[in-house]
Design a protein around this motif. Structure first.
Motif, PDB file in Angstrom:
ATOM      1  N   ASN A 159     -29.080   1.610  -4.898  1.00 57.97           N
ATOM      2  CA  ASN A 159     -28.734   0.395  -4.161  1.00 57.97           C
ATOM      3  C   ASN A 159     -27.223   0.332  -3.939  1.00 57.97           C
ATOM      4  N   GLU A 160     -26.832  -0.249  -2.819  1.00 58.22           N
ATOM      5  CA  GLU A 160     -25.406  -0.464  -2.577  1.00 58.22           C
ATOM      6  C   GLU A 160     -24.949  -1.696  -3.349  1.00 58.22           C
ATOM      7  N   ILE A 161     -23.869  -1.535  -4.095  1.00 59.09           N
ATOM      8  CA  ILE A 161     -23.306  -2.621  -4.874  1.00 59.09           C
ATOM      9  C   ILE A 161     -21.993  -3.053  -4.234  1.00 59.09           C
ATOM     10  N   LYS A 162     -21.903  -4.305  -3.850  1.00 58.13           N
ATOM     11  CA  LYS A 162     -20.655  -4.868  -3.341  1.00 58.13           C
ATOM     12  C   LYS A 162     -20.010  -5.674  -4.457  1.00 58.13           C
ATOM     13  N   LEU A 163     -18.750  -5.366  -4.735  1.00 61.44           N
ATOM     14  CA  LEU A 163     -18.065  -6.051  -5.825  1.00 61.44           C
ATOM     15  C   LEU A 163     -17.556  -7.416  -5.386  1.00 61.44           C
ATOM     16  N   VAL A 164     -17.413  -8.304  -6.353  1.00 62.74           N
ATOM     17  CA  VAL A 164     -16.873  -9.635  -6.092  1.00 62.74           C
ATOM     18  C   VAL A 164     -15.476  -9.493  -5.507  1.00 62.74           C
ATOM     19  N   SER A 165     -15.222 -10.201  -4.403  1.00 65.03           N
ATOM     20  CA  SER A 165     -13.948 -10.054  -3.707  1.00 65.03           C
ATOM     21  C   SER A 165     -13.391 -11.414  -3.317  1.00 65.03           C
ATOM     22  N   TYR A 166     -12.070 -11.566  -3.470  1.00 57.81           N
ATOM     23  CA  TYR A 166     -11.374 -12.784  -3.063  1.00 57.81           C
ATOM     24  C   TYR A 166     -10.342 -12.417  -1.997  1.00 57.81           C
ATOM     25  N   PHE A 167     -10.228 -13.237  -0.980  1.00 55.86           N
ATOM     26  CA  PHE A 167      -9.284 -12.964   0.094  1.00 55.86           C
ATOM     27  C   PHE A 167      -7.884 -13.455  -0.278  1.00 55.86           C
ATOM     28  N   HIS A 168      -6.887 -12.567  -0.101  1.00 55.11           N
ATOM     29  CA  HIS A 168      -5.492 -12.937  -0.297  1.00 55.11           C
ATOM     30  C   HIS A 168      -4.714 -12.523   0.946  1.00 55.11           C
ATOM     31  N   SER A 169      -4.079 -13.478   1.590  1.00 55.13           N
ATOM     32  CA  SER A 169      -3.267 -13.192   2.770  1.00 55.13           C
ATOM     33  C   SER A 169      -1.898 -12.656   2.356  1.00 55.13           C
ATOM     34  N   LYS A 170      -1.132 -12.159   3.331  1.00 54.32           N
ATOM     35  CA  LYS A 170       0.239 -11.746   3.041  1.00 54.32           C
ATOM     36  C   LYS A 170       1.041 -12.912   2.480  1.00 54.32           C
ATOM     37  N   ASN A 171       0.828 -14.088   3.037  1.00 55.79           N
ATOM     38  CA  ASN A 171       1.541 -15.269   2.551  1.00 55.79           C
ATOM     39  C   ASN A 171       1.197 -15.583   1.106  1.00 55.79           C
ATOM     40  N   ASP A 172      -0.062 -15.362   0.724  1.00 58.73           N
ATOM     41  CA  ASP A 172      -0.461 -15.566  -0.672  1.00 58.73           C
ATOM     42  C   ASP A 172       0.331 -14.637  -1.590  1.00 58.73           C
ATOM     43  N   PHE A 173       0.466 -13.381  -1.178  1.00 52.98           N
ATOM     44  CA  PHE A 173       1.226 -12.423  -1.981  1.00 52.98           C
ATOM     45  C   PHE A 173       2.700 -12.822  -2.054  1.00 52.98           C
ATOM     46  N   TYR A 174       3.267 -13.239  -0.927  1.00 48.33           N
ATOM     47  CA  TYR A 174       4.672 -13.626  -0.908  1.00 48.33           C
ATOM     48  C   TYR A 174       4.914 -14.865  -1.770  1.00 48.33           C
ATOM     49  N   TYR A 175       4.004 -15.835  -1.689  1.00 48.97           N
ATOM     50  CA  TYR A 175       4.155 -17.055  -2.491  1.00 48.97           C
ATOM     51  C   TYR A 175       4.082 -16.721  -3.983  1.00 48.97           C
ATOM     52  N   ALA A 176       3.115 -15.888  -4.357  1.00 48.46           N
ATOM     53  CA  ALA A 176       2.977 -15.508  -5.766  1.00 48.46           C
ATOM     54  C   ALA A 176       4.217 -14.760  -6.242  1.00 48.46           C
ATOM     55  N   SER A 177       4.790 -13.933  -5.365  1.00 49.01           N
ATOM     56  CA  SER A 177       5.998 -13.171  -5.704  1.00 49.01           C
ATOM     57  C   SER A 177       7.176 -14.101  -5.966  1.00 49.01           C
ATOM     58  N   LYS A 178       7.410 -14.997  -5.040  1.00 45.28           N
ATOM     59  CA  LYS A 178       8.533 -15.917  -5.169  1.00 45.28           C
ATOM     60  C   LYS A 178       8.338 -16.868  -6.347  1.00 45.28           C
ATOM     61  N   SER A 179       7.106 -17.331  -6.521  1.00 45.19           N
ATOM     62  CA  SER A 179       6.813 -18.255  -7.608  1.00 45.19           C
ATOM     63  C   SER A 179       7.073 -17.617  -8.967  1.00 45.19           C
ATOM     64  N   ALA A 180       6.802 -16.315  -9.078  1.00 44.75           N
ATOM     65  CA  ALA A 180       7.021 -15.613 -10.346  1.00 44.75           C
ATOM     66  C   ALA A 180       8.495 -15.352 -10.603  1.00 44.75           C
ATOM     67  N   GLY A 181       9.317 -15.330  -9.530  1.00 44.24           N
ATOM     68  CA  GLY A 181      10.747 -15.125  -9.696  1.00 44.24           C
ATOM     69  C   GLY A 181      11.302 -13.887  -9.033  1.00 44.24           C
ATOM     70  N   PHE A 182      10.457 -13.090  -8.381  1.00 45.76           N
ATOM     71  CA  PHE A 182      10.943 -11.865  -7.744  1.00 45.76           C
ATOM     72  C   PHE A 182      11.879 -12.218  -6.588  1.00 45.76           C
ATOM     73  N   LYS A 183      12.951 -11.432  -6.440  1.00 48.46           N
ATOM     74  CA  LYS A 183      14.003 -11.788  -5.503  1.00 48.46           C
ATOM     75  C   LYS A 183      14.051 -10.903  -4.265  1.00 48.46           C
ATOM     76  N   SER A 184      13.401  -9.756  -4.300  1.00 50.26           N
ATOM     77  CA  SER A 184      13.436  -8.838  -3.167  1.00 50.26           C
ATOM     78  C   SER A 184      12.026  -8.353  -2.877  1.00 50.26           C
TER      79      SER A 184
END
Length: 208
Positions: A159-184
């Protein structure tokens, strides 16, 4: 089937079946992460060790972890050098490392399975030394919008198994980066031969 069970089932065939996403990710890592000679590296979600081999060969030291014991077992067998350590650990739980302990954190093809990526970025920031780098490479949001998810064929049931997946946009990644403190933040789209119009992978390199 939860994500851990899925990856344990997938482990046996993961390296044996053609996988365009996996192959491209290997290329990205070996293209961008080359100056590693003096770097202490933490690899998050190492899987069967497709990138662990590179990090062990090129880096000063490697600590790699994954929550799939079956995949971790395969990864360990690929490493010849004694500069590497493998740990069984869940990425969504506090990471078993001291503050300011490494120069590079690499995360590849697993963030689609994580609902709360903010925690992941904060843990990476915590364990990185000053000017350390967080690198991640993930299925591109445009591919996700088309319905692409990690999937495999279960050898036992066929059987084909599809794994649980959550959508993250580029903005989601950028927000998480800035929120954590990354500067570049530097991002790059990666294409393969299957579709020239839509990138398959998105890589982002962050500086503490």
């Amino acid at each position: 089937m939860n994500t851990k069970e899925a990856y344990n089932n997938w482990a046996e065939s993961y390296d044996k079946v053609n996988n365009s996403t996996r192959t491209l990710d290997e290329k990205v890592v070996r293209t961008l992460l080359t100056d590693l000679g003096s770097k202490d590296i933490v690899e998050v979600g190492c899987g069967t060790g497709k990138n662990s081999v590179w990090f062990s060969l090129k880096g000063q030291s490697l600590k790699a972890f994954d929550f799939s014991d079956e995949m971790l077992s395969i990864a360990q067998k690929k490493i010849a050098k004694n500069n590497s350590e493998f740990l069984l650990h869940d990425i969504t739980q506090p990471w078993p490392f001291d503050n300011d302990c490494c120069d590079l954190v690499s995360i590849n093809l697993i963030l689609e399975h994580i609902e709360n990526i903010n925690f992941i970025f904060k843990e990476a920031y915590r364990i990185l030394r000053a000017n350390g780098k967080l690198f991640f490479c993930e299925l591109h949001p445009l591919k996700q919008e088309q319905g692409s998810v990690a999937r495999f064929t279960d050898n036992k049931t066929n059987n084909e198994i599809k794994l649980v997946s959550y959508f993250h946009s580029k903005n989601d990644f950028y927000y998480a980066s800035k929120s954590a403190g990354f500067k570049s933040i530097n991002s790059q789209n990666w294409y393969d031969d299957t579709n020239k119009d839509i990138p398959r992978l998105l890589s982002i390199l962050l500086t503490k």
